[in-house]
Design an enzyme around this catalytic site. Structure first.
Site, PDB file in Angstrom:
ATOM      1  N   ARG A  50       1.261  -1.394   0.302  1.00 50.11           N
ATOM      2  CA  ARG A  50       0.399  -0.095  -0.244  1.00 50.11           C
ATOM      3  C   ARG A  50       1.118   1.042   0.113  1.00 50.11           C
ATOM      4  NH1 ARG A  50      -4.645  -1.851   4.214  1.00 50.11           N
ATOM      5  NH2 ARG A  50      -4.819  -3.718   3.290  1.00 50.11           N
ATOM      6  N   ASP A  52       1.952   5.258  -0.175  1.00 49.48           N
ATOM      7  CA  ASP A  52       1.206   6.463   0.563  1.00 49.48           C
ATOM      8  C   ASP A  52       1.358   6.961  -1.039  1.00 49.48           C
ATOM      9  OD1 ASP A  52       1.869   5.501   2.968  1.00 49.48           O
ATOM     10  OD2 ASP A  52       3.859   5.726   3.176  1.00 49.48           O
ATOM     11  N   TYR A 111      12.932  -1.127  -3.581  1.00 52.86           N
ATOM     12  CA  TYR A 111      12.596  -0.243  -3.580  1.00 52.86           C
ATOM     13  C   TYR A 111      13.317   0.483  -4.383  1.00 52.86           C
ATOM     14  CZ  TYR A 111       7.589  -0.171  -1.229  1.00 52.86           C
ATOM     15  OH  TYR A 111       6.189  -0.294  -0.909  1.00 52.86           O
ATOM     16  N   ARG A 198      11.444   6.126   3.369  1.00 58.09           N
ATOM     17  CA  ARG A 198      11.792   6.993   3.330  1.00 58.09           C
ATOM     18  C   ARG A 198      12.549   7.802   5.418  1.00 58.09           C
ATOM     19  NH1 ARG A 198       6.233   9.224   2.667  1.00 58.09           N
ATOM     20  NH2 ARG A 198       6.627  11.213   2.869  1.00 58.09           N
TER      21      ARG A 198
END
Length: 246
Positions: A50, A52, A111, A198
């Site tokens: 999911r 952001d 990622y 992040r």
């Protein structure tokens, strides 16, 4: 009832994230609406991750069920037609086993976080990178990154509102590399905590700019306290590259 697995690419800039929300359009809603228009059914599309608001993907994976089967080509092309003008593209569709679950069947997620590290701001890559004008030391960032690889309590590297039951995660891969004016952080694990990548990026940048020593990242990790780590890097630099399955 056939189950389909899809691979998806999207620009997250205009979306509130993957998951349906009352405050704006999500990637999930855009795809489900396109499928409803194509099939007349109301399938629920469930993703591997999911993402952001503002986060992008070139290899997101999701699954859904239909009451009536459709040819693969029709599903892909028809869904892409109805997705216009959203910046979402269905790259691939395959019929899969009923036991397949895009989220729970996944064994790894990869990622990439992109930092544009130069004096001049982006023109073409705006919304795709974190622009950071101060020079960054990539070698020191990698030294610090090495402390985070492995199985750890990542409390310092997860959002305060993270709903995961445990802060324990295994980070399998984390590299920091230069690519002309960009610095890439490539991160791989079975799963991640909310904002983990992040916060990792924001923390490593503290090292790269000379505000922290690499050892301070280890100190932050051991503190098991969100306030001990660096800032949460902007969403636009993050992209889900690939989801792996057995």
């Amino acid at each position: 009832m056939p189950r389909y697995r899809i691979t998806i690419e999207y620009d997250g800039s205009a979306f509130v994230g993957w998951q349906r929300q009352p405050n704006g359009i999500s990637v999930q809603e855009a795809i489900e609406t396109a499928l409803e228009r194509l099939t007349g059914e109301h399938p629920r599309v469930q993703a591997a991750g999911r993402t952001d608001a503002g986060v992008h993907a070139v290899g997101q994976v999701a699954h859904f069920d239909l009451d009536q089967p459709l040819p693969i080509k029709n599903l892909r092309d028809g869904c892409n037609f109805h997705l216009r003008p959203h910046l979402v593209s269905i790259l691939d569709v395959v019929e899969t086993l009923e036991s397949f679950d895009a989220r729970f069947s996944a064994i790894r997620r990869r990622y990439r976080y992109r930092i544009l590290n130069r004096r001049s701001p982006p023109a073409l890559a705006r919304g795709q990178v974190w622009f950071f004008g101060k020079p960054l030391d990539v070698s020191k960032m990698q030294v610090a990154a090495n402390f985070l690889i492995g199985h750890h309590d990542f409390t310092s590297f997860r959002a305060v509102q993270c709903q995961a039951k445990s802060p324990l995660k295994t980070l399998d891969h984390l590299t920091v590399s230069s690519h002309e004016d960009e610095i890439w952080l490539d991160v791989e694990a079975r799963s991640f905590l909310h904002n983990q990548v992040r916060i990792t990026a924001g923390t490593l940048v503290k090292v790269g700019e000379g505000a922290w020593s690499p050892d301070e990242v280890l100190t932050a990790l051991r503190a098991k306290d969100r306030s001990a780590a660096g800032p949460t890097a902007p969403a636009q630099g993050l992209c889900l590259m690939e989801v792996g399955y057995p």
